[in-house]
Design an enzyme around this catalytic site. Sequence first.
Site, short mmCIF file in Angstrom:
data_model
loop_
_atom_site.label_atom_id
_atom_site.label_comp_id
_atom_site.label_asym_id
_atom_site.label_seq_id
_atom_site.Cartn_x
_atom_site.Cartn_y
_atom_site.Cartn_z
N GLU A 116 -5.75 -8.46 0.58
CA GLU A 116 -6.38 -8.18 1.88
C GLU A 116 -7.84 -7.85 1.67
OE1 GLU A 116 -4.62 -5.16 4.45
OE2 GLU A 116 -2.62 -5.78 3.83
N GLU A 152 0.79 -1.23 0.00
CA GLU A 152 0.00 0.00 0.00
C GLU A 152 0.83 1.28 0.00
OE1 GLU A 152 -2.82 -0.16 3.23
OE2 GLU A 152 -3.98 -1.72 2.25
C1 BGC Z 1 -3.06 -2.65 5.89
C2 BGC Z 1 -3.07 -3.46 7.16
C3 BGC Z 1 -4.17 -2.98 8.08
C4 BGC Z 1 -5.49 -3.19 7.39
C5 BGC Z 1 -6.70 -2.80 8.20
C6 BGC Z 1 -4.42 -2.32 5.38
O1 BGC Z 1 -4.42 -0.95 5.10
O2 BGC Z 1 -2.23 -3.23 4.93
O3 BGC Z 1 -1.80 -3.37 7.73
O4 BGC Z 1 -4.12 -3.59 9.32
O5 BGC Z 1 -5.52 -2.46 6.19
O6 BGC Z 1 -6.72 -1.44 8.44
#
Ligand code: BGC
Length: 525
Positions: free
Chosen positions: A436, A236
């Site tokens: 993610e 990110e």
């Molecule tokens: C990040 C994580 C974070 C998740 C939830 C993403 O922006 O890569 O490190 O914990 O979102 O906020």
Amino acid sequence: MTGRTGIAALVGGVLAALVMASAADAARDFPRGFLWGTASSGFQSEAGGSPANVDRRSDWYRFTTDPGLIADGVVSGDRVADGPGFLNEWRGDLDRAAHGLGNNAIRLGIEWSRVFPRSTARVDTGRHVSRRELKRLDRLADHAAVRRYRRILEGAQRRGLDVMLTLNHFTLPIWVHDPIAVRAAFAGTGPDDPVPSGIRRAGWLSRSTVGEFRKFAAYAAWKLHGAVDRWATLNEPLITVSQGFVSIPGVTGVKAPAVLSYPAALRALENMGLANAAAYDAIHDRDPRTKVGIVQNMLDWRPANPDSPADVEAASHADSVLSRSFLAIAVDGFYDSDADGVEDPGEVRPRLADKADFIGVNHYSPARAQSLGAPVSPTIPLFDFIPAVTYAGHGNPGGPPCPTTCTDFGWEIDPAGLRSVVAEAASFGKPVYVTENGIDDAEDDQRSAYMRTYLRALSGAIDAGADVRGYYAWSLVDNFEWAEGYSASFGLYGYEPDTLDRQRRGSARAYRRVARTGSLPAAGP
Ligand code: BGC
């Protein structure tokens, strides 16, 4: 049985098996071989259990323990040391991933500051890190830390988990970046003033970080070769750029060093583009056949008022700056140095192009853009909107009320957003992984439905032609949510800080079923 009837029976059997297999395939929502995993990062999950597991050499340790930042409420004050203790618990956690969740993949991160607690600046390298230079780097590395990482990664592979490894997930060694010193250097400067000169340990503001990151990537590829199936260079970058350098608490968010400087944001973006290219090449130098990708956060940007042409344009500007700008660098070599959205002569740099074998998409929620009618800053003409991402919740305690349905973090829930950003990422022509996706939900009363509906949307994107190869839920176990500390519960497992005992949440069972069958339940929990 005569020969002929024997052959007929055999052919009949084979045909029946084929029909059954294709019926089973037709019932599947996801292709065979699809990767199912969870994602986590080193800093967020390693500490806990023992003081020795805390990494004091990280910029984020410095940032989250700074008394001034705690007093001002910029960071929560939660102790990193109270984390889930992955460094103690990794065997059990990998078992949970493989068996408790039925996964065949995992995304993990390693910490640069653990591998190189001390500066590597005195090892000179060119664009390619030679074997001799690797040996010199080896003298500076923490061998015990490297061996432990290798054991963990091999442990994952032994359990049948395909390993994606992130080299940089927001954190930098303190010898690369001192966020408190960077903040001090910016004190008294305006948002459009030039970046102050002479900052030591300037992190992404310094070109030297590119070369140091190249060394780290080359060394990691050398030492962890064979224990990693695919690599992600940076996690990110646009979150680092927007929350680190255009840090407006409650609006953009907070990441180290949390300053407000538009020229600094552009410089960090450029250096991260160079760092991605350098790491990509360094890893491929050691292993030409492996896959190296980039992980990009992609909100689904929508106009605050869909009937307002100005808001429609604002949403497209937000998408261009916050979702596409890094993909444009890593895939097309287009670094938009004046942030006007136009490809001017000299802005396409062949050396930056084609430095992503895949695109990782991190997606959680939609976001809204409201036009301001004029840019906030002449430095970033495309920034002419007010973003609305995080409503009242753990991510923005004083934020506006949620306009629809939100997670505990304050993010709107709308699975259609995943379909749209995956299609957008796929349009860059590279394979896509959802690296993610998940939900802050301590009660676990929204997570199963969230995952089911988001995965349904993902399956729709695949049916519509997007080349998506895997999905990683954020996260395996609750962990340290950066400036927000331990307020959020993104884990499919919770944990007890004193004992590190894990508690499986009900949604873990639902995810396991999907991961094992490749099919989604029609409805239900
Ligand atoms: C990040 C994580 C974070 C998740 C939830 C993403 O922006 O890569 O490190 O914990 O979102 O906020």
